[in-house]
Design a protein around this motif. Structure first.
Motif, PDB file in Angstrom:
ATOM      1  N   MET A 119       0.841  -1.198   0.000  1.00  0.00           N
ATOM      2  CA  MET A 119       0.000   0.000   0.000  1.00  0.00           C
ATOM      3  C   MET A 119       0.882   1.256   0.000  1.00  0.00           C
ATOM      4  N   PRO A 120       0.565   2.232  -0.861  1.00  0.00           N
ATOM      5  CA  PRO A 120       1.402   3.435  -0.879  1.00  0.00           C
ATOM      6  C   PRO A 120       1.202   4.219   0.421  1.00  0.00           C
ATOM      7  N   ASP A 121       2.153   5.105   0.688  1.00  0.00           N
ATOM      8  CA  ASP A 121       2.061   5.909   1.907  1.00  0.00           C
ATOM      9  C   ASP A 121       0.752   6.678   1.926  1.00  0.00           C
TER      10      ASP A 121
ATOM     11  N   ILE B  80      -7.824   2.743 -12.855  1.00  0.00           N
ATOM     12  CA  ILE B  80      -6.468   3.304 -12.860  1.00  0.00           C
ATOM     13  C   ILE B  80      -5.775   3.087 -14.215  1.00  0.00           C
ATOM     14  N   PRO B  81      -5.915   1.911 -14.834  1.00  0.00           N
ATOM     15  CA  PRO B  81      -5.263   1.727 -16.143  1.00  0.00           C
ATOM     16  C   PRO B  81      -5.811   2.654 -17.233  1.00  0.00           C
ATOM     17  N   ASN B  82      -7.003   3.196 -17.038  1.00  0.00           N
ATOM     18  CA  ASN B  82      -7.574   4.106 -18.037  1.00  0.00           C
ATOM     19  C   ASN B  82      -6.977   5.510 -17.954  1.00  0.00           C
ATOM     20  N   VAL B  83      -6.365   5.827 -16.816  1.00  0.00           N
ATOM     21  CA  VAL B  83      -5.859   7.194 -16.618  1.00  0.00           C
ATOM     22  C   VAL B  83      -4.581   7.403 -17.430  1.00  0.00           C
ATOM     23  N   ILE B  84      -4.562   8.480 -18.194  1.00  0.00           N
ATOM     24  CA  ILE B  84      -3.369   8.805 -18.986  1.00  0.00           C
ATOM     25  C   ILE B  84      -2.297   9.308 -18.023  1.00  0.00           C
ATOM     26  N   ASP B  85      -1.170   8.613 -17.993  1.00  0.00           N
ATOM     27  CA  ASP B  85      -0.179   8.900 -16.950  1.00  0.00           C
ATOM     28  C   ASP B  85       0.736  10.070 -17.301  1.00  0.00           C
ATOM     29  N   LEU B  86       0.126  11.209 -17.600  1.00  0.00           N
ATOM     30  CA  LEU B  86       0.918  12.406 -17.887  1.00  0.00           C
ATOM     31  C   LEU B  86       0.902  13.310 -16.667  1.00  0.00           C
ATOM     32  N   ILE B  87       2.013  14.021 -16.464  1.00  0.00           N
ATOM     33  CA  ILE B  87       2.078  14.941 -15.337  1.00  0.00           C
ATOM     34  C   ILE B  87       1.127  16.108 -15.588  1.00  0.00           C
TER      35      ILE B  87
ATOM     36  N   PRO C  35       3.305  14.887  -5.118  1.00  0.00           N
ATOM     37  CA  PRO C  35       2.943  14.664  -6.524  1.00  0.00           C
ATOM     38  C   PRO C  35       2.314  13.290  -6.734  1.00  0.00           C
ATOM     39  N   LEU C  36       1.314  13.260  -7.624  1.00  0.00           N
ATOM     40  CA  LEU C  36       0.619  12.016  -7.890  1.00  0.00           C
ATOM     41  C   LEU C  36       1.442  11.102  -8.779  1.00  0.00           C
ATOM     42  N   LEU C  37       2.188  11.707  -9.716  1.00  0.00           N
ATOM     43  CA  LEU C  37       2.884  10.888 -10.713  1.00  0.00           C
ATOM     44  C   LEU C  37       4.387  11.158 -10.773  1.00  0.00           C
ATOM     45  N   LEU C  38       4.868  12.067  -9.925  1.00  0.00           N
ATOM     46  CA  LEU C  38       6.308  12.350  -9.901  1.00  0.00           C
ATOM     47  C   LEU C  38       6.888  11.904  -8.558  1.00  0.00           C
ATOM     48  N   ASP C  39       8.190  11.627  -8.558  1.00  0.00           N
ATOM     49  CA  ASP C  39       8.826  11.171  -7.323  1.00  0.00           C
ATOM     50  C   ASP C  39       8.999  12.281  -6.297  1.00  0.00           C
TER      51      ASP C  39
ATOM     52  N   LYS D  56       6.107   7.682 -11.532  1.00  0.00           N
ATOM     53  CA  LYS D  56       5.599   6.568 -10.732  1.00  0.00           C
ATOM     54  C   LYS D  56       4.171   6.241 -11.135  1.00  0.00           C
ATOM     55  N   LYS D  57       3.729   5.078 -10.693  1.00  0.00           N
ATOM     56  CA  LYS D  57       2.396   4.616 -11.095  1.00  0.00           C
ATOM     57  C   LYS D  57       1.364   4.966 -10.030  1.00  0.00           C
ATOM     58  N   LEU D  58       0.145   5.164 -10.492  1.00  0.00           N
ATOM     59  CA  LEU D  58      -0.946   5.368  -9.545  1.00  0.00           C
ATOM     60  C   LEU D  58      -1.242   4.030  -8.884  1.00  0.00           C
TER      61      LEU D  58
END
Ligand SMILES: Nc1ncnc2c1ncn2[C@@H]1O[C@H](COP(=O)(O)OP(=O)(O)OP(=O)(O)O)[C@@H](O)[C@H]1O
Ligand code: SF4
Ligand SMILES: [Mg+2]
Lengths: 438, 139
Positions: free
Chosen positions: A1-3, A157-164, A207-211, A347-349
Motif C-alpha cells: 500500500m502506498p504511503d 487506474i489503467p484508463n488514466v493517462i499517466d501524464l504529469i 505529486p501524484l505521478l512524480l517522485d 511513478k504509477k498510480l
C-alpha cells in the motif's frame, strides 16, 4: 500500500468551527465527522476537492497555500499562473497585462501554465494515437479526480493517462529556462504556482505521478488577485509576454482540454457528483464507446476552483472574451520542444484501499453483515446529530469501533426511556415528533 | 462459513435509477476487500442485468450472495421472458424497440457482456413466465 497522504491543503480552523453538520453531508468521500463540537477530516479519505470550504457557513474550512513571503527565499522568482487567473478579470485586453502585472508585484519572470497545458495536449494526442490503454482514456489533469479514482475506482487506474499536470510541466520547463538565462543554480530559483484550488496545492506537495515536488510553492489565486488588481490598470501597453495560445488558455474551463483533441467520441464532465456518476458508468462498461473523458471536480472546471474570485459562469464568459480575441487575443503558439518522456509520470498510480474493512475476507464479510444489520435497525433519518453523514456511515463507524451505538440519540432514548417515558415524543425536536404538540 | 446477502429492487418505472443496484453493490464489495478487477466484472454483470430488467421486463429484483469463494448475482423479473435464449445470447441480437434504441441501448451486447464477465451464467426463462439470470464470479 502506498504511503497514506499526510499533508492536505484543506484544513479546519478550529476556532471558527461551530460543530454544525453541514460539511459532513456534502463531502463526496464521507471524510468528515463531527466530534466534541468540531469537524474532523479523516486524512486518508480527503481528496482536497474543496466542497467543504464552499459549503461551510462559518468559513471554518480553509485551503492552506504558501505565504507570499516565501518568495523572499529565492534570488530569482518565477510565477506560473494557471490560465484560470486571466478569467478573474472582466474586459481584460489580453494575458499580457496580467503577466506584466505579475512582474510588478514581485516576480522576476513568468512561465504560463497554459504553455504547460499545450505540451500536455500534444502528449495526450500522442498517447491516444498509441491506443494501448483501455477505453475510455481518462485525463489526469484534475488531482482531486485522480485521488478519487485511486480510492474509489481502482479498476479504472489503467484508463488514466499517466501524464504529469500542466503546472508540473511548466515548473520543470520554467526552472530550466531560468537557470539557463540567469546562470543561477536551480535551488536559487523559486518557481511558484498560482493555484485556483487546494487539490493542486496538495498535489504539488505530494505529486501524484512524480517522485518529488517540482514547484517550490503554491500561492492562492485570491491572494495574487488582490495584489494584481491595483497595478493592472496602470500598465500602459504591456509587452508581449504571453506565448501560449487559445488551446492552453482554454484549459481553464471544463471542455478546454477536450477541445484540443481529435477523437469525436469524447466527453467532458464537471462537478464532483457528475464526475462520480460518469466514473460509475465507465466501471459498469456502459461508456466503452467513448475514447476520452475530461473530468473536473469543480463546476465549470478550474475557473470554479474555491480559490478563485469570480463567479465561475462570469469567469467562463471573461475567458470566452479573451479567447475570441475580441479584446485582443493571446498570440497563437506552437508547443515548444520538450522531451516527451519527461511528461510521462515517473511513478504509477496505486489503489489506496481506504474503504476496505481491515482483516481477512471472512472477517471483513462478517463485519459487513453486521454493518448491514445495524443500518436496518437505525432510524434512517440521516439527521447528522451523531456526527456521521448518514445512518449507514454511523453503522460502519460503530462496527469498526469508531463510534458507539449511543451516539444515535434515538437509539439512546429507546435504551434509556423505553416504557418508562410517558410520552414518546418528549424531548424530541419538531421534525422527529410523531404528533404535533398542543 | 460467512455469507453476505445484499438485495435490491429494480424499479421498472424509473429509467434514471437503473444502475443504482450496481453502485450499491460495488460499494459493499469494496468494503469487503474484493479485488478491483473482480468488482468491475460484477458491476458489468449487475448493470447489464438491471438494464435488461428495466428495458425488457418492467423492473425486477436483484440479489447478491457473497461468500469467501464466490459472488453470486441473481436478477429476476416477472416480465415477458425470453423466447429464444440461444439467439438472445448472440452479440448484436436485440428486440429493443426504437424508443429504447434512441436512448443508446439495444446494441445486443448486454447478455454477451454478462457472459464474458462471469465464470458461470445460467438463464431460467420461458415466454410469459419471467426471467431469472444467475451469474457466478469466482474469487
Ligand atoms: N430480462 C429480460 N426479459 C425479457 N427479454 C430479455 C431480458 N433480457 C434480455 N432479453 C432479450 O434478450 C435480448 C438480448 O439482450 P441483450 O442484453 O444482450 O441486448 P439488449 O438489451 O437488446 O441491448 P443492450 O444490452 O446492448 O443495450 C434482448 O433484446 C431481449 O429480447
Ligand atoms: S476537501 Fe472535499 S474530500 Fe476533503 S474533507 Fe472537504 S469535502 Fe471532503
Ligand atoms: Mg441489455
Amino acid at each position: 500500500m502506498p504511503d497514506r497522504q499526510i499533508f492536505h491543503s484543506v484544513k479546519l480552523d478550529r476556532d471558527k468551527c461551530r460543530g454544525c453538520t453541514t460539511c459532513i453531508k456534502h463531502c463526496p468521500t464521507e471524510a468528515i465527522r463531527v466530534r466534541r463540537g468540531r469537524a474532523q477530516i479523516i486524512s486518508e479519505r480527503c481528496i482536497d476537492c474543496g466542497i467543504c470550504i464552499r459549503v461551510c457557513p462559518h468559513k471554518a474550512k480553509k485551503a492552506e497555500c504558501d505565504p507570499p513571503e516565501r518568495l523572499g527565499d529565492y534570488k530569482h522568482k518565477v510565477a506560473l499562473p494557471a490560465p484560470s487567473l486571466y478569467a478573474q478579470f472582466r474586459n481584460l485586453d489580453g494575458a499580457d497585462r496580467v503577466l506584466a502585472g505579475l512582474l510588478r508585484i514581485g516576480f522576476d519572470a513568468v512561465w504560463e501554465v497554459s504553455r504547460g497545458a499545450e505540451l500536455i495536449s500534444e502528449a495526450t494526442r500522442r498517447a491516444l494515437a498509441e491506443g494501448s490503454r483501455p477505453r475510455p482514456a481518462i485525463s489526469s489533469a484534475c488531482p482531486a479526480v485522480v485521488r478519487l479514482i485511486c480510492i474509489r475506482f481502482p479498476a479504472l487506474i489503467p484508463n488514466v493517462i499517466d501524464l504529469i499536470a500542466p503546472f508540473e510541466a511548466a515548473a520543470i520547463a520554467a526552472r530550466r529556462e531560468a537557470a539557463e538565462k540567469t546562470g543561477l543554480r536551480p535551488e536559487e530559483i523559486g518557481v511558484f504556482f498560482i493555484t485556483p484550488c487546494p487539490a493542486k496545492v496538495t498535489a504539488a506537495r505530494n505529486p501524484l505521478l512524480l517522485d518529488r515536488p517540482v514547484a517550490d510553492g503554491c500561492l492562492s489565486m485570491t491572494e495574487v488577485y488582490k495584489r494584481l488588481l491595483p497595478v493592472l490598470k496602470d500598465i500602459k501597453d504591456p509587452p508581449p509576454l504571453a506565448r501560449s495560445g487559445a488551446e492552453g488558455i482554454g484549459w481553464a474551463r471544463s471542455g478546454g482540454e477536450t477541445s484540443a483533441l481529435a477523437p469525436d467520441r469524447k466527453l467532458y464532465v464537471d462537478g464532483i457528483e457528475n464526475v462520480i456518476s460518469v466514473l460509475e458508468s465507465v466501471e459498469d462498461g456502459s461508456l466503452s464507446e467513448v475514447d476520452f473523458i475530461e473530468l473536473n471536480a469543480c463546476n465549470q472546471g478550474c475557473i470554479g476552483g474555491c480559490l478563485t474570485v469570480e463567479n465561475p459562469y462570469i469567469a467562463r464568459e471573461n475567458l470566452a472574451g479573451l479567447l475570441r480575441g475580441r479584446k485582443g487575443s493571446a498570440a497563437p503558439a506552437k508547443p515548444e520542444p520538450f522531451a516527451p518522456a519527461s511528461l510521462r509520470g515517473a511513478k504509477k498510480l496505486e489503489y489506496e484501499p481506504i474503504y476496505e474493512i481491515v482483516g481477512d475476507r471472512a472477517e471483513a464479510m462478517e463485519k459487513y453483515a453486521r454493518i448491514e444489520e445495524l443500518r436496518k435497525e437505525l432510524p434512517g433519518l440521516d439527521c447528522g446529530s451523531c456526527g456521521a453523514p448518514s445512518c449507514r456511515a454511523l453503522a460502519e463507524d460503530i462496527v469498526l469501533g469508531k463510534a458507539s451505538e449511543d451516539d444515535c440519540i434515538f437509539r439512546f432514548r429507546e435504551k434509556m426511556g423505553g416504557g418508562a417515558m410517558a410520552n414518546p415524543d418528549e424531548f424530541l425536536p419538531p421534525p422527529f415528533r410523531r404528533e404535533e404538540k398542543e | 462459513m460467512p455469507e453476505v446477502r445484499l438485495s435490491y429492487d429494480i424499479d421498472g418505472d424509473d429509467f434514471s435509477s437503473a444502475g443504482e443496484a450496481s453502485v450499491a453493490m460495488k460499494k459493499a464489495l469494496r468494503q469487503m476487500g474484493i479485488e478491483p478487477e473482480t468488482i468491475r466484472r460484477c458491476s458489468v454483470c449487475m448493470y447489464e442485468g438491471e438494464m435488461n430488467a428495466v428495458i425488457h421486463a418492467g423492473g425486477g429484483r436483484a440479489e447478491v450472495l457473497v461468500s469467501p469463494e464466490r459472488i453470486k448475482i441473481t436478477i429476476e423479473d416477472d416480465g415477458p421472458g425470453i423466447a429464444d435464449v440461444e439467439a438472445a445470447m448472440r452479440e448484436g441480437y436485440s428486440t429493443a424497440p426504437p424508443r429504447v434504441r434512441e436512448l443508446g441501448f439495444g446494441a445486443g451486447m448486454g447478455l454477451p457482456n454478462m457472459k464474458r464477465c462471469s465464470d458461470e451464467l445460467d438463464i431460467e426463462t420461458a415466454a410469459g413466465r419471467g426471467t431469472k439470470i444467475t451469474m457466478i464470479v469466482r474469487l
